[in-house]
Scaffold this motif. Structure first.
Motif, short mmCIF file in Angstrom:
data_model
loop_
_atom_site.label_atom_id
_atom_site.label_comp_id
_atom_site.label_asym_id
_atom_site.label_seq_id
_atom_site.Cartn_x
_atom_site.Cartn_y
_atom_site.Cartn_z
N ALA A 25 34.13 34.57 34.02
CA ALA A 25 35.38 34.97 34.65
C ALA A 25 35.62 34.17 35.93
O ALA A 25 36.76 33.75 36.20
N THR B 28 45.32 31.27 31.02
CA THR B 28 44.69 32.56 31.29
C THR B 28 44.43 33.36 30.02
O THR B 28 43.34 33.90 29.82
N LEU C 76 40.80 34.58 28.68
CA LEU C 76 40.45 36.00 28.55
C LEU C 76 40.04 36.36 27.13
O LEU C 76 39.14 37.17 26.90
N THR C 77 40.71 35.73 26.16
CA THR C 77 40.45 36.06 24.76
C THR C 77 39.15 35.47 24.25
O THR C 77 38.30 36.18 23.69
N LEU D 50 36.04 35.82 27.43
CA LEU D 50 35.69 37.14 27.96
C LEU D 50 35.86 38.26 26.95
O LEU D 50 35.60 39.43 27.26
N PHE E 163 38.53 39.65 25.41
CA PHE E 163 39.69 40.54 25.42
C PHE E 163 40.45 40.40 24.10
O PHE E 163 40.50 39.33 23.51
N ALA F 177 44.59 40.80 26.66
CA ALA F 177 44.64 39.53 27.40
C ALA F 177 46.02 39.28 27.98
O ALA F 177 46.14 38.83 29.13
N ALA G 252 46.45 41.73 30.96
CA ALA G 252 45.64 41.29 32.10
C ALA G 252 46.18 40.01 32.70
O ALA G 252 46.14 39.81 33.92
N SER G 253 46.72 39.14 31.85
CA SER G 253 47.29 37.89 32.33
C SER G 253 48.45 38.14 33.28
O SER G 253 48.62 37.42 34.28
N ILE H 28 38.46 41.17 35.56
CA ILE H 28 39.77 40.73 36.04
C ILE H 28 39.73 40.38 37.53
O ILE H 28 40.29 39.37 37.97
N PHE I 278 38.12 37.06 38.33
CA PHE I 278 39.02 36.04 37.79
C PHE I 278 40.15 35.77 38.80
O PHE I 278 40.47 34.61 39.10
#
Length: 247
Positions: A7, A29, A33-34, A37, A39, A44, A47-48, A200, A203
């Motif tokens: 992250a 991003t 994330l996908t 990490l 997500f 994702a 969170a993005s 998050i 990140f």
């Protein structure tokens, strides 16, 4: 390598792209994330939006202090995108993961090609209300649906449709991005999407720091070189996402 370290590294890369180019960072991003990490596509993209808001707000403050934000033009442009951003934000959580991933891959291809073959937007010195409304609505829908800022779309649209000079286009686009992302995130508040804040937050932290480093990097490296590097990276990301979704 732990998810926490990943992250931190992913956030730094996103911030570096955003700070050095003024666009293209947030579109990295969602795949980070996908694929790094773990997500889901729905998690994702939500969170993005949070990460986009935090990093864009930081950059917006810097541009506002430098006087490179056209507040009236930015707010007018953002107003056209608020309803589409809210509607797309509600719709996104109900779209199958494969469709969402393929749509994002297509957007990454567009962004990558824009960076590899940049074009100077036409400046006609006049404001076109219909074009401004259409472009603002389209950008809002993209932000809400895919969870990206869309700076690579906002900057040329502001120049062509609202006659914003290039010197103020990046700063003004950040205002538009923040407004659209806030509305899209609010629309998703009613959906059942769980978020891992332990990933998050680091990140966001390194993305903000990376944005400042990116700004310094842009003063040392030719913008064309940076665009080529990040353009190639985006096309690679798009290929990986499309392949993974179809297999």
């Amino acid at each position: 390598m732990t998810a926490f370290v990943l992250a931190l590294l992913a956030g730094a890369l996103v911030g570096l792209a955003l700070g050095s180019l003024g666009a293209g960072g947030s579109i990295l991003t969602v795949p980070a994330l996908t694929y790094l990490l773990g997500f889901s596509p729905a998690e994702a993209t939500t969170a993005s939006l949070i990460i986009v808001i935090a990093t864009s707000l930081t950059a917006l403050v810097a541009h506002a202090r430098a006087g490179t934000v056209r507040w009236r033009a930015g707010l007018l442009f953002a107003a056209a995108g608020l309803l589409p951003a809210a509607a797309a934000g509600l719709l996104s959580a109900r779209i199958p993961a494969t469709v969402l991933t393929l749509a994002f891959a297509a957007l990454a291809v567009l962004a990558g090609l824009r960076m590899l073959h940049p074009r100077t937007p036409p400046v006609n010195g006049t404001v076109s209300a219909p074009r401004a409304t259409g472009a603002g609505a389209a950008l809002g829908a993209v932000t809400g649906f895919l969870g990206v800022g869309g700076g690579f779309l906002a900057v040329p649209a502001l120049v062509a449709a609202l006659a914003v000079p290039m010197s103020a286009a990046v700063g003004t686009s950040l205002l538009v991005i923040v407004a659209n992302a806030l509305v899209a995130l609010a629309a998703r508040a009613a959906t059942e999407v769980s978020l891992d804040w332990a990933l998050i937050m680091p990140f966001i932290a390194t993305a903000v720091l990376g944005a400042w480093d990116g700004k310094r990097l842009s003063a040392k490296v030719q913008p064309a070189v940076l665009q080529q590097v990040f353009g190639g990276l985006l096309l690679t990301v798009a290929a990986v996402m499309a392949t993974g979704a179809l297999l």
